[in-house]
Design an enzyme around this catalytic site. Structure first.
Site, PDB file in Angstrom:
ATOM      1  N   PRO A  18      35.444  40.705  30.809  1.00  0.00           N
ATOM      2  CG  PRO A  18      33.820  39.138  31.936  1.00  0.00           C
ATOM      3  CD  PRO A  18      34.903  39.188  31.921  1.00  0.00           C
ATOM      4  CD  GLN A  72      30.652  37.282  32.037  1.00  0.00           C
ATOM      5  OE1 GLN A  72      30.099  37.901  32.028  1.00  0.00           O
ATOM      6  NE2 GLN A  72      31.464  36.333  32.698  1.00  0.00           N
ATOM      7  CB  CYS A 102      26.855  40.297  37.326  1.00  0.00           C
ATOM      8  SG  CYS A 102      26.461  42.158  37.318  1.00  0.00           S
ATOM      9  CG  HIS A 171      36.138  41.005  40.890  1.00  0.00           C
ATOM     10  ND1 HIS A 171      34.924  41.226  40.550  1.00  0.00           N
ATOM     11  CD2 HIS A 171      36.985  41.484  42.112  1.00  0.00           C
ATOM     12  CE1 HIS A 171      35.330  42.853  41.492  1.00  0.00           C
ATOM     13  NE2 HIS A 171      36.156  42.819  42.168  1.00  0.00           N
ATOM     14  CG  ASN A 204      38.635  40.139  37.693  1.00  0.00           C
ATOM     15  OD1 ASN A 204      37.992  40.755  38.481  1.00  0.00           O
ATOM     16  ND2 ASN A 204      39.654  41.264  36.877  1.00  0.00           N
ATOM     17  N   GLY A 205      40.628  41.655  39.538  1.00  0.00           N
ATOM     18  CA  GLY A 205      40.802  42.785  40.295  1.00  0.00           C
ATOM     19  C   GLY A 205      41.700  43.994  41.255  1.00  0.00           C
ATOM     20  CG  ASP A 206      41.031  46.102  43.405  1.00  0.00           C
ATOM     21  OD1 ASP A 206      40.915  46.956  42.521  1.00  0.00           O
ATOM     22  OD2 ASP A 206      41.502  46.076  44.462  1.00  0.00           O
ATOM     23  N   GLY A 228      40.645  43.850  34.005  1.00  0.00           N
ATOM     24  CA  GLY A 228      39.483  44.911  33.291  1.00  0.00           C
ATOM     25  C   GLY A 228      39.413  46.614  33.542  1.00  0.00           C
TER      26      GLY A 228
HETATM   27  C1  FMN Z   1      32.011  48.644  33.168  1.00  0.00           C
HETATM   28  C2  FMN Z   1      31.981  47.719  33.893  1.00  0.00           C
HETATM   29  C3  FMN Z   1      31.335  46.516  32.738  1.00  0.00           C
HETATM   30  C4  FMN Z   1      31.758  44.924  33.617  1.00  0.00           C
HETATM   31  N1  FMN Z   1      30.876  44.427  33.429  1.00  0.00           N
HETATM   32  C5  FMN Z   1      30.399  42.989  33.362  1.00  0.00           C
HETATM   33  C6  FMN Z   1      30.218  41.917  32.640  1.00  0.00           C
HETATM   34  O1  FMN Z   1      29.406  42.325  31.792  1.00  0.00           O
HETATM   35  N2  FMN Z   1      30.874  40.292  33.462  1.00  0.00           N
HETATM   36  C7  FMN Z   1      31.469  40.803  34.283  1.00  0.00           C
HETATM   37  O2  FMN Z   1      31.913  39.131  34.442  1.00  0.00           O
HETATM   38  N3  FMN Z   1      32.156  41.395  35.002  1.00  0.00           N
HETATM   39  C8  FMN Z   1      32.206  42.690  34.728  1.00  0.00           C
HETATM   40  N4  FMN Z   1      32.375  43.283  35.026  1.00  0.00           N
HETATM   41  C9  FMN Z   1      33.211  43.292  36.576  1.00  0.00           C
HETATM   42  C10 FMN Z   1      34.504  43.224  35.833  1.00  0.00           C
HETATM   43  O3  FMN Z   1      35.249  41.877  34.681  1.00  0.00           O
HETATM   44  C11 FMN Z   1      35.752  42.965  36.736  1.00  0.00           C
HETATM   45  O4  FMN Z   1      35.486  42.025  37.957  1.00  0.00           O
HETATM   46  C12 FMN Z   1      36.066  43.943  37.894  1.00  0.00           C
HETATM   47  O5  FMN Z   1      35.970  44.742  36.923  1.00  0.00           O
HETATM   48  C13 FMN Z   1      37.281  43.621  38.405  1.00  0.00           C
HETATM   49  O6  FMN Z   1      38.118  43.453  37.178  1.00  0.00           O
HETATM   50  P1  FMN Z   1      39.333  45.390  37.365  1.00  0.00           P
HETATM   51  O7  FMN Z   1      39.735  45.893  38.843  1.00  0.00           O
HETATM   52  O8  FMN Z   1      41.196  44.328  37.263  1.00  0.00           O
HETATM   53  O9  FMN Z   1      38.704  46.147  37.499  1.00  0.00           O
HETATM   54  C14 FMN Z   1      32.150  44.636  34.681  1.00  0.00           C
HETATM   55  C15 FMN Z   1      33.257  46.159  35.458  1.00  0.00           C
HETATM   56  C16 FMN Z   1      33.073  47.130  34.881  1.00  0.00           C
HETATM   57  C17 FMN Z   1      34.583  47.943  35.796  1.00  0.00           C
END
Ligand code: FMN
Length: 331
Positions: A18, A72, A102, A171, A204-206, A228
């Site tokens: 999300p 969500q 968040c 995450h 999740n994360g990176d 993400g």
């Molecule tokens: C632009 C942006 C918006 C995000 N909005 C949400 C959100 O609405 N809900 C949520 O649970 N996490 C949100 N996240 C966190 C991501 O879901 C994810 O946990 C985080 O980016 C780490 O994953 P990644 O390294 O694959 O990006 C957001 C992240 C980014 C970059």
């Protein structure tokens, strides 16, 4: 194979995370077409939903082609969360996901999002009440903990499972870390290795390369990866990971024609869904990645991100194809 409630998933599913202002129906559709196994909406405020705020309601739009899809929601007030479950159900999603991760101040200061990591009892009781309110599977997305000294994710995940949560995505950062440093997948693996744990545990994360996804699967033993940032403006990432899993080789990156086509469809779907003004404005953030790495591209990028008129942006896409059609992207 992992299952979320009755939803059967492939081995090591890839989930679109999300993301606020990113994970909207057009983008979710593109990710789905390119290999995402489950997609989630951006977080939606339970307070906004119960006040019937147009912006929150619009975020409930989902389409058949994107299933399975999770909506969500976030909030810290039990009544509001329960009322919003009933509102969300009307959109007929496959999953309702609770955001307990968040980190932004305006959310956390109200005790919602990652704010709830300071009150595990509330986190568990909210989840329990929501599970009891709906037949849809309730899942949770959260972080490792509030800060480094308060990581209790193994216990928290087990308690969420015990009250009926059907999957958890974690995450690998604390709230205190925001987005800094590297995600730590070790505590997520500890959750997975807890012998009492039987619901899917998604990492999740990176996860930003196929190799990283493989590592999460093979070395950390997690049930799937939630992706993400690596997908923003690059919905091909999901299929690239799957191709790598299957062949051990990198898929050729999309050529210019495919990128222009994706950008064009993305913009058109956004306009169809939210109108020209918002569609043009909110698709801008994706173009940098669609066209990443092309030398002397600034003039064209500027046209795409400054024009308010859809016809001008479509014309810029045509120009790009014309001028850079032969550009070879590296993997
Ligand atoms: C632009 C942006 C918006 C995000 N909005 C949400 C959100 O609405 N809900 C949520 O649970 N996490 C949100 N996240 C966190 C991501 O879901 C994810 O946990 C985080 O980016 C780490 O994953 P990644 O390294 O694959 O990006 C957001 C992240 C980014 C970059």
């Amino acid at each position: 194979m992992p299952k979320i409630g009755d939803i059967e998933l492939p081995d090591f599913p890839l989930l679109l995370a999300p993301m606020e202002d990113v994970s909207d129906p057009p983008f979710r559709a593109l990710c789905k077409e390119n290999g995402a196994d489950v997609v989630y909406t951006e977080f939606i405020s339970s307070e906004g939903l119960i006040r019937d705020a147009a912006k929150s309601i619009m975020k409930l739009d989902i389409y058949e082609k994107e299933r399975p899809v999770g909506i969500q929601i976030f909030g810290a007030n039990l009544d509001s969360m329960l009322q919003s479950v009933e509102i969300v159900e009307k959109s007929n999603p496959d999953i309702i996901d609770i955001n307990f991760g968040c980190p932004v101040k305006k959310v956390v200061s109200k005790g919602a999002g990652a704010g709830i990591l300071k009150d595990v009892e509330l986190m568990v009781s909210l989840t329990k009440a929501m599970v009891e309110r709906t037949k849809l599977p309730i899942t949770v997305k959260t972080r490792l903990g509030w800060d480094e000294s308060s990581i209790k994710i193994v216990e928290v995940a087990e308690r969420l499972q015990d009250v009926g949560c059907k999957a958890i995505a974690i995450h690998g950062r604390t709230r205190a870390q925001m987005y800094k440093g590297n995600a730590d997948w070790r505590p997520i693996a500890e959750v997975k290795n807890n012998p009492r744990m039987h619901i899917p545990v998604f990492g999740n994360g990176d996860v930003d390369t196929p190799e990283a996804a493989k590592k999460m699967r093979d070395e950390y033993g997690l049930d799937g990866a939630m992706i993400g940032r690596a997908s923003i403006g690059y919905p091909w990432f999901f299929n690239e990971v799957k191709h790598y899993f299957k062949t051990g080789e990198h898929m050729a990156p999309p050529n210019m024609k495919a990128r222009v086509e994706a950008a064009r469809r993305h913009l058109q779907m956004a306009i169809d869904w939210k109108g020209e003004k918002l569609g043009v404005f909110e698709t801008r953030r994706h173009y940098t990645n669609y066209f990443k790495g092309i030398p002397n591209f600034k003039e064209y990028r500027m046209k795409m991100v400054t024009s308010d008129d859809a016809a001008d942006v479509f014309a810029a896409f045509d120009e790009v194809l014309d001028k850079f059609g032969d550009y070879e992207f590296s993997a």
